[in-house]
Write a protein that holds these residues in place. Structure first.
Motif, PDB file in Angstrom:
ATOM      1  N   PHE B 355      73.694  50.133  55.964  1.00 52.12           N
ATOM      2  CA  PHE B 355      73.187  50.918  57.176  1.00 52.12           C
ATOM      3  C   PHE B 355      71.849  50.345  57.762  1.00 52.12           C
ATOM      4  CE2 PHE B 355      72.317  54.585  59.859  1.00 52.12           C
ATOM      5  CZ  PHE B 355      73.729  54.826  60.473  1.00 52.12           C
ATOM      6  N   GLN B 356      70.790  50.186  56.457  1.00 53.23           N
ATOM      7  CA  GLN B 356      69.463  49.732  56.939  1.00 53.23           C
ATOM      8  C   GLN B 356      69.427  48.341  57.344  1.00 53.23           C
ATOM      9  OE1 GLN B 356      67.538  50.969  53.243  1.00 53.23           O
ATOM     10  NE2 GLN B 356      67.095  52.694  53.976  1.00 53.23           N
ATOM     11  N   GLU B 357      70.578  47.536  56.482  1.00 51.16           N
ATOM     12  CA  GLU B 357      70.291  45.956  56.899  1.00 51.16           C
ATOM     13  C   GLU B 357      70.659  45.696  58.321  1.00 51.16           C
ATOM     14  OE1 GLU B 357      70.949  43.938  52.449  1.00 51.16           O
ATOM     15  OE2 GLU B 357      72.406  43.680  54.114  1.00 51.16           O
ATOM     16  N   TYR B 358      71.568  46.529  58.909  1.00 49.79           N
ATOM     17  CA  TYR B 358      72.091  46.124  59.991  1.00 49.79           C
ATOM     18  C   TYR B 358      71.138  46.711  61.129  1.00 49.79           C
ATOM     19  CZ  TYR B 358      74.359  46.423  64.725  1.00 49.79           C
ATOM     20  OH  TYR B 358      74.934  46.675  65.953  1.00 49.79           O
ATOM     21  N   HIS B 359      70.479  48.023  60.877  1.00 48.47           N
ATOM     22  CA  HIS B 359      69.567  48.658  61.936  1.00 48.47           C
ATOM     23  C   HIS B 359      68.323  47.841  61.775  1.00 48.47           C
ATOM     24  CE1 HIS B 359      72.350  52.126  62.182  1.00 48.47           C
ATOM     25  NE2 HIS B 359      71.488  52.845  62.957  1.00 48.47           N
ATOM     26  N   GLY B 360      67.849  47.414  60.517  1.00 46.21           N
ATOM     27  CA  GLY B 360      66.794  46.824  60.429  1.00 46.21           C
ATOM     28  C   GLY B 360      66.685  45.392  61.462  1.00 46.21           C
ATOM     29  N   ARG B 361      67.615  44.829  61.159  1.00 46.53           N
ATOM     30  CA  ARG B 361      67.842  43.426  61.886  1.00 46.53           C
ATOM     31  C   ARG B 361      68.137  43.216  63.322  1.00 46.53           C
ATOM     32  NH1 ARG B 361      72.170  41.857  59.145  1.00 46.53           N
ATOM     33  NH2 ARG B 361      73.683  42.296  60.724  1.00 46.53           N
ATOM     34  N   GLU B 362      69.159  44.300  63.758  1.00 46.26           N
ATOM     35  CA  GLU B 362      69.539  44.343  65.287  1.00 46.26           C
ATOM     36  C   GLU B 362      68.682  45.165  65.974  1.00 46.26           C
ATOM     37  OE1 GLU B 362      71.700  42.450  66.248  1.00 46.26           O
ATOM     38  OE2 GLU B 362      72.263  41.363  64.374  1.00 46.26           O
ATOM     39  N   LEU B 363      68.132  46.293  65.294  1.00 48.11           N
ATOM     40  CA  LEU B 363      67.228  47.290  66.336  1.00 48.11           C
ATOM     41  C   LEU B 363      65.744  47.174  65.791  1.00 48.11           C
ATOM     42  CD1 LEU B 363      70.063  49.810  65.924  1.00 48.11           C
ATOM     43  CD2 LEU B 363      69.645  48.144  67.875  1.00 48.11           C
ATOM     44  N   VAL B 364      65.358  47.371  64.775  1.00 41.79           N
ATOM     45  CA  VAL B 364      63.944  47.764  64.341  1.00 41.79           C
ATOM     46  C   VAL B 364      63.239  46.377  64.720  1.00 41.79           C
ATOM     47  CG1 VAL B 364      62.315  48.367  62.470  1.00 41.79           C
ATOM     48  CG2 VAL B 364      64.671  49.903  62.945  1.00 41.79           C
ATOM     49  N   ASP B 365      63.906  45.395  63.906  1.00 45.06           N
ATOM     50  CA  ASP B 365      62.982  43.949  63.987  1.00 45.06           C
ATOM     51  C   ASP B 365      62.972  43.381  65.584  1.00 45.06           C
ATOM     52  OD1 ASP B 365      62.451  44.321  61.453  1.00 45.06           O
ATOM     53  OD2 ASP B 365      64.146  42.813  60.770  1.00 45.06           O
ATOM     54  N   LYS B 366      63.809  44.308  66.251  1.00 43.14           N
ATOM     55  CA  LYS B 366      63.818  43.630  67.860  1.00 43.14           C
ATOM     56  C   LYS B 366      62.951  44.733  68.561  1.00 43.14           C
ATOM     57  CE  LYS B 366      67.948  40.987  67.379  1.00 43.14           C
ATOM     58  NZ  LYS B 366      69.361  40.500  67.861  1.00 43.14           N
ATOM     59  N   GLY B 367      62.225  45.731  67.983  1.00 44.99           N
ATOM     60  CA  GLY B 367      61.353  46.392  68.718  1.00 44.99           C
ATOM     61  C   GLY B 367      61.358  47.801  68.719  1.00 44.99           C
ATOM     62  N   ILE B 368      62.495  48.274  68.169  1.00 45.92           N
ATOM     63  CA  ILE B 368      62.845  49.693  68.219  1.00 45.92           C
ATOM     64  C   ILE B 368      61.984  50.287  67.341  1.00 45.92           C
ATOM     65  CG2 ILE B 368      64.707  51.712  68.115  1.00 45.92           C
ATOM     66  CD1 ILE B 368      65.024  49.751  70.405  1.00 45.92           C
ATOM     67  N   SER B 369      61.288  51.622  67.737  1.00 48.94           N
ATOM     68  CA  SER B 369      60.089  52.264  66.909  1.00 48.94           C
ATOM     69  C   SER B 369      60.553  53.541  66.331  1.00 48.94           C
ATOM     70  CB  SER B 369      59.195  52.594  67.995  1.00 48.94           C
ATOM     71  OG  SER B 369      58.526  51.360  68.674  1.00 48.94           O
ATOM     72  N   SER B 370      61.742  54.035  66.893  1.00 50.39           N
ATOM     73  CA  SER B 370      62.072  55.296  66.333  1.00 50.39           C
ATOM     74  C   SER B 370      63.507  55.688  66.789  1.00 50.39           C
ATOM     75  CB  SER B 370      61.124  56.586  66.637  1.00 50.39           C
ATOM     76  OG  SER B 370      61.138  56.788  68.038  1.00 50.39           O
TER      77      SER B 370
END
Lengths: 732, 732
Positions: B355-370
């Protein structure tokens, strides 16, 4: 069913079914499906609890009548498809459910009707204002349009999930609509579940017996369930009359005054009920007459009897320290008290005996005819519950959680046996019941008071061997008063409950004003209308008594949803505001200020009770009706006996009948006659009055049987052709 | 606490307590009371579950801070007085409760406050419209005015009965009033229970660990509980700004338009939230951008960042078949789906990692903050539940019933770790939480929307290491709009949630009209008032950030009921509509159209925030306040830093402070400074700004610590004498 009873049927076929554990680690478990009565199979999974609805029930399955329903060779439920597993939480079952099967039952639900897609909780709950799956009478029994019933024999607070779960590998799991929801209602709308199964979750259990009841129709499955438990209860004749419950603060003189008022003004009433004030201590109960308010109970009872009233007493089972049998029953009581009162463990014969000896000697033998058994329910989801906790322990071995699901039943049994021991019938009120309750002479009630819910209760009770009374209390208008009274009249027990106000509700519908002794300007008009509405009940007593006789002999519920009689007609599946009373009357109550409603009439001919006008079934009609009249439809071909109303019923009452013949040809109508007060009818002291009619020959009456005294006299025959409007009619 | 953590404290004293079974067959069981952290004792009864709140928590008890609270030698709860028994239902505990002890806690209750006499259920429930003991965040933790806290370390759906049961042999069981009740309210009024005990009923358990948290005050017991779990969460600076959530049917252009409107009109906003429409599939979730509505997410995020917005994304954990990691996470998911989506078992590191790998790569690292974590709660008492059933099985070993009580926490942990791994802070929304949640950077919300309940939630959350946000949605009037916004401003997270309407609520408070794009005539006035109210939030950010720093370091809840600070003052025991924000501000919200209310001020001097007028504590005042102002009182001796409001917070923001000095002498005020965005502060990259003031010397500022960049600049000092009315004031 007790082992002794089971052994009565050693010849039934024994089948071996494979019961598979579900989930990650399925285990194959051999279980036996045993036919235990005609058309009833028991499938034992694991090690069932010793104390269950079946083990506690004093039932005597009416096997002859069950055979009459037809006795198929094999269980209608494919036992091989039952899967289960045991975890530290308890036992979880999976039962098959046909894709089109509609599910009904689970007890006295007031808010929901068709349970397909719902979760029902076997939790007894006095708070019925919202639907949470609990009920005044949680019954782990359901019936489906597939034509069979299932009893999961447990007292545990089980939950039934009727086709509303989806598993990870279901092929056709639900999909959401594409449109983006912008209300929470849209977000959480019940999803369409295409993969159906009945999941049953039973906490703390190590196993369970599943009983399957064959149909082939859902009505026959319900009848079989009721016959399995001993057949339906048959009320004393006076139990079908009107009940009035007086103000809680009444003392003897006020109660007598109100009783005199009823007689002087010819308001029908058979039973007068006293609320807690009759006792010296209530909440909890002393079970002794109050020396201040009821100083001369014998004289009071005599005066009431003299006026033709049966006397009903309110009580609950929580036994106050000043109750004469408090110390005697203490060793047979639970370890938690309620309102400082002991909780007798009625599973123990000693507790029942102590309770019965006192009640018999001091109350029943002194003339009390019935009881209102209050507060035997519980408050599972309330922050400030008053009943004993789930973790209470009872000397008979039950914990509080299971006792909650038995307490109402066991209390009914304790009081019911009092009357059986005396060869008398009773017809009481109770606030909790459960599985296998059909033979119990008690009708359920609630503090909840929504009118549509009250009607729904009549229908839902009929799926599970229960009876429900939608009592009249306050009203928001005269229309509301009449409409609610009509529903009370077309129910198993007609109760006017004024426990919280001194004057009858038709003097003043508003509680606050009633307490201030203000009288409505429309009082006289309301009194006349109420008398007429209640007289309708009295004219239906022979018909109703016959329907209850059917309940006793064949298990057929006297009040039932249309889907039980017409399961193949999809239009009946969700009708929760019309119902059959007996085989021939369809009641479709109106609510509040509504002057009209849509009424669906199933296939066949129907006749308006009021106008005689004929309606063809299979469609819905918009029906208007003045406030004094409830929409009623009589099935074509019915012979409907209507009695001249009496104010109350005595052992000598002979009903003077006008028999209406609806259409032609007409089916014979059988009326059962007996003393109406004892159980001698069950030992054969009964007569059958068969009414026959044809346009050619007119009416005829044939009487057979052992009971010598006639109970009914046919005075007139009235053919209803469907064209003419009979003299009584105006609306419709 | 994990075994490894326990072994850190081998030197704490070990006491032997006798634990007696209750009921008919008491058994003496030897149990050990082990001090596991300064002032925290564990009492092990029987064989506890392996998976519990403590075992799952990644907590690192802040032992140094716990020592600073004082570390008593022995448990404040007499362990010898704990009794328990095990039955086939599970485990039942009895814990002593002082006669005068008031009980608080059990999670995020919205309807009730003081739990003395109540039953609380450890059931996560999204339906909070009525109080049934369940909660969005059931926490098996309570604190009493007796000065200690208790955690019963279980994920089971336990019930706590706080002094509302009476046993058969209790000497002083309840007695009913003598007057005959004639309403059900009177009948079932909560009885006065004089024999107090805390009963805890834990289904299916074979034992349990009980943790006792010493005080000596209830506030210190709560602090100790929060420190035990790792200390309170510290938000990123932007998390204390304003959140706006756009309409569910927005696509990129509409979202950008609304964001532009906010900036152009100087409405403070730090975080812009997208609802389910950002995903290609929702209910369940694909976690992929919708190619129709959000075709250019990178450009969208860049544009939002360019305007100074953090972007927040809605989601729930149920994983749609089109989610890219669906097949990968399937083996680590439960056996029941929700809305056709897999339920990841976040207790498994594999599930978290996928769950984290996908969310990290596709969302958080692209700028999502919360994130907004929706629907991780359940519907235990609904007939049509949508979440996984209690009998679901998860590969990590939990059943559905226990998973419900962990799912929100485990989901928070999964998402929270994403940011920790990147040395970033986050501040999200979540709809379920539980025990030991203080370190989690998520604030609870609900679909329920009653204003008084929303205020009560702020107070109740503070007893249990929880945070609650009373978001603004629709309003019934302008007054209601302002009053609700004020409550949102004086809460852990200020959220304007317009997910169900396209225009901001101050354009049109009525949802239907808002959807039709109708604008209220009072829009400009409402916009001005909203800007002012939200600017008040922005001016309080330095004060609030300091209160949250305290939460992190000392466990002191930044929002808390008066009873936590003044437990000996009985008048505070039932105050559920006033609360402390930090140490110095008392907020007393007004509701709907109310223009005045009674405000109790505890002992000491208090000053009206608006007028500077002094009030003597220990009594209640009738306080009137215009709709644009919330009643606020500042504690005498406080130095209150108020910043010039900024529209949003950047890494370079330096708050320009006016420091109000209330009365004399004044206590020093410490403000914590750091980068405000990373976790470097926890590694020491932090500065302390100490503000001092005296009438003689005026104001002075001292700065110590390692963080080099100033975050606050004191521009002015403003003494408040209590007589003069400062220029900002008119009402009060």
């Amino acid at each position: 069913m007790k082992p002794a009873t089971r052994r009565r049927h050693p010849s039934f076929a024994v089948a071996i079914v494979m019961v598979l554990a579900i989930g990650a680690a399925p285990r194959a478990v051999a279980a036996r499906a045993t036919q235990v009565a005609p058309g009833v199979w028991r499938i034992r999974l694991g090690a069932p609890d010793k104390q269950t609805p079946v083990s506690f029930s004093p039932m005597k399955p009416v096997t002859a009548a069950m055979k009459d329903l037809g006795a198929p060779d094999r269980s209608p439920l494919d036992a091989g498809a039952i899967r289960w597993r045991r975890t530290d939480r308890g036992v979880t079952l999976e039962l098959p459910l046909g894709d089109a099967d509609q599910v009904y039952g689970f007890g006295l639900h007031l808010i929901t009707f068709n349970q397909t897609g719902s979760t029902a909780a076997m939790l007894v709950n006095e708070n019925q204002g919202y639907e949470d799956g609990s009920s005044h009478a949680p019954a782990p029994f359901y019936v489906t349009t597939g034509g069979y019933g299932v009893l999961v024999d447990t007292l545990r607070p089980a939950t039934f999930h009727a086709g509303n779960t989806e598993r990870a590998k279901d092929p056709h799991a639900s999909e959401r609509p594409k449109e983006i929801a912008v209300t929470t209602g849209d977000l959480y709308r019940a999803r369409a579940v295409s993969t159906k199964r009945m999941m049953v979750d039973i906490p703390a259990a190590k196993g369970v017996d599943v009983y399957v009841f064959a149909g082939p129709t859902p009505l026959k499955a319900v009848q079989r369930y009721n016959l399995f438990s001993g057949g339906g209860a048959v009320p004393p004749l006076w139990g079908l009359g009107v009940y009035y419950r007086g103000y809680g603060r009444f003392a003897e003189p006020e109660a007598l005054n109100l009783a005199r008022y009823l007689r002087e003004n010819h308001i029908p009433c058979d039973v007068f009920g006293l609320e807690p004030g009759w006792q010296s201590a209530a909440y909890s109960c002393s079970f002794k007459w109050s020396p201040e308010r009821w100083p001369t109970p014998d004289a009071f009872i005599a005066a009431m009897k003299g006026m033709g009233f049966e006397v009903n007493l309110w009580e609950h089972a929580f036994t106050h320290p000043t109750a004469p049998f408090h110390d005697a029953i203490a060793p047979y009581s639970g370890d938690y008290t309620v309102w400082n009162g002991l909780t007798p463990d009625f599973t123990l014969p000693e507790a029942r005996r102590i309770f019965q000896e006192y009640h018999g000697r001091e109350l029943v033998d002194k003339g009390i005819s019935s009881f209102k058994l209050d507060e035997c329910d519980a408050q599972p989801h309330q922050q400030r519950p008053w009943s004993f906790p789930d973790f209470a322990q009872f000397p008979g071995g039950l914990d509080g959680a299971r006792m909650h699901n038995l307490f109402g039943l066991a209390y009914q049994r304790t009081i019911g046996e009092l009357f059986t021991q005396r060869n008398r019938r009773t017809w009481g009120k109770v606030r909790s019941s459960g599985a296998l309750a059909a033979p119990s002479p008690f009708v359920l009630y609630s503090d909840y008071y929504e009118h549509r819910a009250y009607v729904r209760g009549i229908l839902n009770a009929g799926f599970c061997g229960l009876l429900w009374q939608p009592e009249l209390r306050e009203a928001s208008s005269l229309d509301d008063l009449y409409r609610r009274t009509q529903t009370a009249v077309f129910s198993p027990q007609t109760v006017i409950d004024c426990w919280f106000m001194p004057q009858p509700s038709w003097f003043q519908i508003d509680r606050e004003k009633n307490i201030r002794n203000e009288v409505m300007p429309e009082k006289d008009q309301a009194e006349r209308a109420m008398r007429d509405i209640l007289n309708l009940r009295m004219s239906l007593v022979p018909y109703l008594y016959s329907a209850f006789s059917d309940y006793g002999r064949t298990g057929k519920p006297p009040f039932r949803a249309l889907v039980l009689d017409w399961p193949d007609d999809k239009k009946t599946w969700n009708i929760d505001d019309e119902y059959m009373m007996g085989d021939d009357i369809l009641a479709a109550p109106l609510f509040g200020h509504e002057a009209s409603r849509s009424v669906y009439l199933p296939k066949g001919d129907w006749y308006c009770f009021w106008t005689g006008r004929r309606y063809e079934g299979g469609v819905s009609y918009d029906i208007s009706m003045p406030a004094e009249r409830i929409p009623l439809f009589v099935r074509g071909g019915a012979l409907l006996p209507l009695a001249e109303p009496v104010e109350h019923i005595t052992p000598d009452t002979v009903f003077q009948l006008t028999v209406r013949a609806y259409g032609s040809p007409c089916r014979d109508r059988v009326l059962f006659e007996d003393d109406g007060f004892t159980n001698d009818y069950a030992r054969g002291l009964q007569a059958k009055l068969t009414l026959s009619w044809s346009p050619e020959k007119g009416g005829s009456v044939a009487r057979t049987g052992n009971y010598p005294k006639p109970r009914n006299a046919v005075k007139a025959w009235m053919p209803i052709s469907g064209e003419a409007v009979p003299p009584t009619a105006a609306g419709g």
